[in-house]
Design a protein around this motif. Structure first.
Motif, short mmCIF file in Angstrom:
data_model
loop_
_atom_site.label_atom_id
_atom_site.label_comp_id
_atom_site.label_asym_id
_atom_site.label_seq_id
_atom_site.Cartn_x
_atom_site.Cartn_y
_atom_site.Cartn_z
N MET A 183 0.84 -1.29 0.13
CA MET A 183 -0.09 -0.14 0.21
C MET A 183 0.82 1.38 -0.03
O MET A 183 0.47 2.33 0.02
N ARG A 184 2.11 1.21 -0.21
CA ARG A 184 3.17 2.39 -0.13
C ARG A 184 3.11 3.12 1.08
O ARG A 184 3.13 4.41 0.98
N VAL A 185 2.90 2.43 2.39
CA VAL A 185 2.88 3.42 3.35
C VAL A 185 4.28 3.69 3.73
O VAL A 185 5.46 3.09 3.63
N GLU A 186 4.55 5.10 3.86
CA GLU A 186 6.05 5.62 4.02
C GLU A 186 6.35 5.70 5.59
O GLU A 186 7.71 5.52 5.80
N ASP A 187 5.41 5.71 6.33
CA ASP A 187 5.79 5.90 7.70
C ASP A 187 4.61 5.29 8.74
O ASP A 187 3.55 5.23 8.07
N PHE A 188 4.86 5.07 9.84
CA PHE A 188 4.04 4.68 10.95
C PHE A 188 4.54 4.86 12.19
O PHE A 188 5.81 5.12 12.41
N LYS A 189 3.49 4.86 13.31
CA LYS A 189 4.18 5.17 14.42
C LYS A 189 3.36 4.09 15.36
O LYS A 189 2.15 3.75 15.21
N TRP A 190 4.10 3.28 16.39
CA TRP A 190 3.73 2.53 17.64
C TRP A 190 3.39 3.74 18.64
O TRP A 190 4.29 3.93 18.98
N LEU A 191 2.30 3.76 18.91
CA LEU A 191 1.74 4.59 19.98
C LEU A 191 1.02 3.93 21.23
O LEU A 191 0.04 3.47 20.91
N SER A 192 1.31 4.55 22.31
CA SER A 192 0.56 3.95 23.58
C SER A 192 -0.66 4.89 23.35
O SER A 192 -0.82 5.86 22.83
N LYS A 193 -1.66 4.68 24.38
CA LYS A 193 -2.99 5.36 24.48
C LYS A 193 -2.54 6.96 24.77
O LYS A 193 -2.97 8.04 24.25
N GLU A 194 -1.59 7.12 25.74
CA GLU A 194 -1.36 8.72 26.19
C GLU A 194 -0.43 9.27 24.89
O GLU A 194 -0.86 10.46 24.72
N GLU A 195 0.10 8.47 24.31
CA GLU A 195 1.04 9.13 22.92
C GLU A 195 -0.10 9.66 21.83
O GLU A 195 0.10 10.68 21.19
N ILE A 196 -0.93 8.65 22.09
CA ILE A 196 -2.08 9.43 20.75
C ILE A 196 -2.74 10.36 21.07
O ILE A 196 -3.00 11.20 20.18
N GLN A 197 -3.05 10.64 22.56
CA GLN A 197 -3.69 11.85 22.98
C GLN A 197 -2.87 13.21 22.41
O GLN A 197 -3.46 14.08 22.20
N ARG A 198 -1.71 13.03 22.34
CA ARG A 198 -0.71 14.21 22.36
C ARG A 198 -0.62 14.27 20.48
O ARG A 198 -0.41 15.42 19.98
N GLU A 199 -0.88 13.44 19.86
CA GLU A 199 -0.75 13.45 18.42
C GLU A 199 -2.01 13.85 17.55
O GLU A 199 -2.03 14.06 16.43
N VAL A 200 -3.27 13.60 18.20
CA VAL A 200 -4.70 13.80 17.74
C VAL A 200 -5.28 15.23 18.05
O VAL A 200 -5.05 15.71 19.43
N SER A 201 -6.21 15.76 17.42
CA SER A 201 -7.02 16.71 18.05
C SER A 201 -7.80 16.42 19.10
O SER A 201 -8.34 15.20 19.43
N PRO A 202 -8.08 17.48 19.98
CA PRO A 202 -8.84 17.19 21.11
C PRO A 202 -10.32 16.51 20.99
O PRO A 202 -10.93 15.67 21.64
N ARG A 203 -10.98 16.91 19.85
CA ARG A 203 -12.26 16.58 19.33
C ARG A 203 -12.19 15.21 19.02
O ARG A 203 -13.13 14.28 19.40
N TYR A 204 -11.28 14.59 17.95
CA TYR A 204 -11.09 13.23 17.80
C TYR A 204 -10.72 12.63 18.84
O TYR A 204 -11.28 11.46 19.07
N TRP A 205 -9.73 12.96 19.94
CA TRP A 205 -9.55 12.05 20.96
C TRP A 205 -10.77 12.04 21.77
O TRP A 205 -10.88 10.70 22.43
N ALA A 206 -11.81 12.99 22.09
CA ALA A 206 -12.91 12.78 22.93
C ALA A 206 -13.66 11.80 22.15
O ALA A 206 -14.39 10.80 23.16
N SER A 207 -13.72 11.39 21.05
CA SER A 207 -14.43 10.38 20.32
C SER A 207 -13.92 8.99 20.42
O SER A 207 -14.62 7.85 20.36
N VAL A 208 -12.64 8.73 20.34
CA VAL A 208 -12.00 7.53 20.01
C VAL A 208 -11.32 6.92 21.61
O VAL A 208 -11.00 5.75 21.65
N LYS A 209 -11.18 7.90 22.58
CA LYS A 209 -10.41 7.30 23.81
C LYS A 209 -11.07 6.11 24.29
O LYS A 209 -10.23 5.25 25.01
#
Length: 96
Positions: free
Chosen positions: A64-90
């Motif tokens: 699928m030609r993925v160029e990068d990815f990140k293995w993130l913990s739940k806390e790290e995801i919170q710092r990477e995404v918008s507050p609105r998105y985080w509230a929906s998926v946490k």
């Protein structure tokens, strides 16, 4: 990487609504004139619970030609995404 899904249904979903759907259009596949356009209203992302049994992700050998990815913990995801998105998926994410 060998993975398997836990169950056969999503644990949740996120709906993204486009703020101004009149600007973005997609061709309609129904039997109407060829120039007919349908406004897009948004997108849904479904979340499936899965487990990694063995192996590592290798972005260099993917189809699928993925160029990068990140293995993130739940806390790290919170710092990477918008507050609105985080509230929906946490609540769909595990603590580990």
């Amino acid at each position: 990487m060998f993975t398997w899904f836990v169950g056969n249904h999503p644990v949740g979903h996120y709906i993204y609504n486009i703020r101004n759907p009149a600007r973005m259009t997609q061709s309609d596949s129904s039997p109407t004139p060829a120039n007919h356009q349908t406004p897009l209203a948004g997108d849904k992302t479904f979340f499936m619970k899965a487990r990694i049994a063995k192996g590592q992700a290798d972005p260099k050998s993917n189809e699928m030609r993925v160029e990068d990815f990140k293995w993130l913990s739940k806390e790290e995801i919170q710092r990477e995404v918008s507050p609105r998105y985080w509230a929906s998926v946490k609540n769909m994410l595990v603590e580990q």
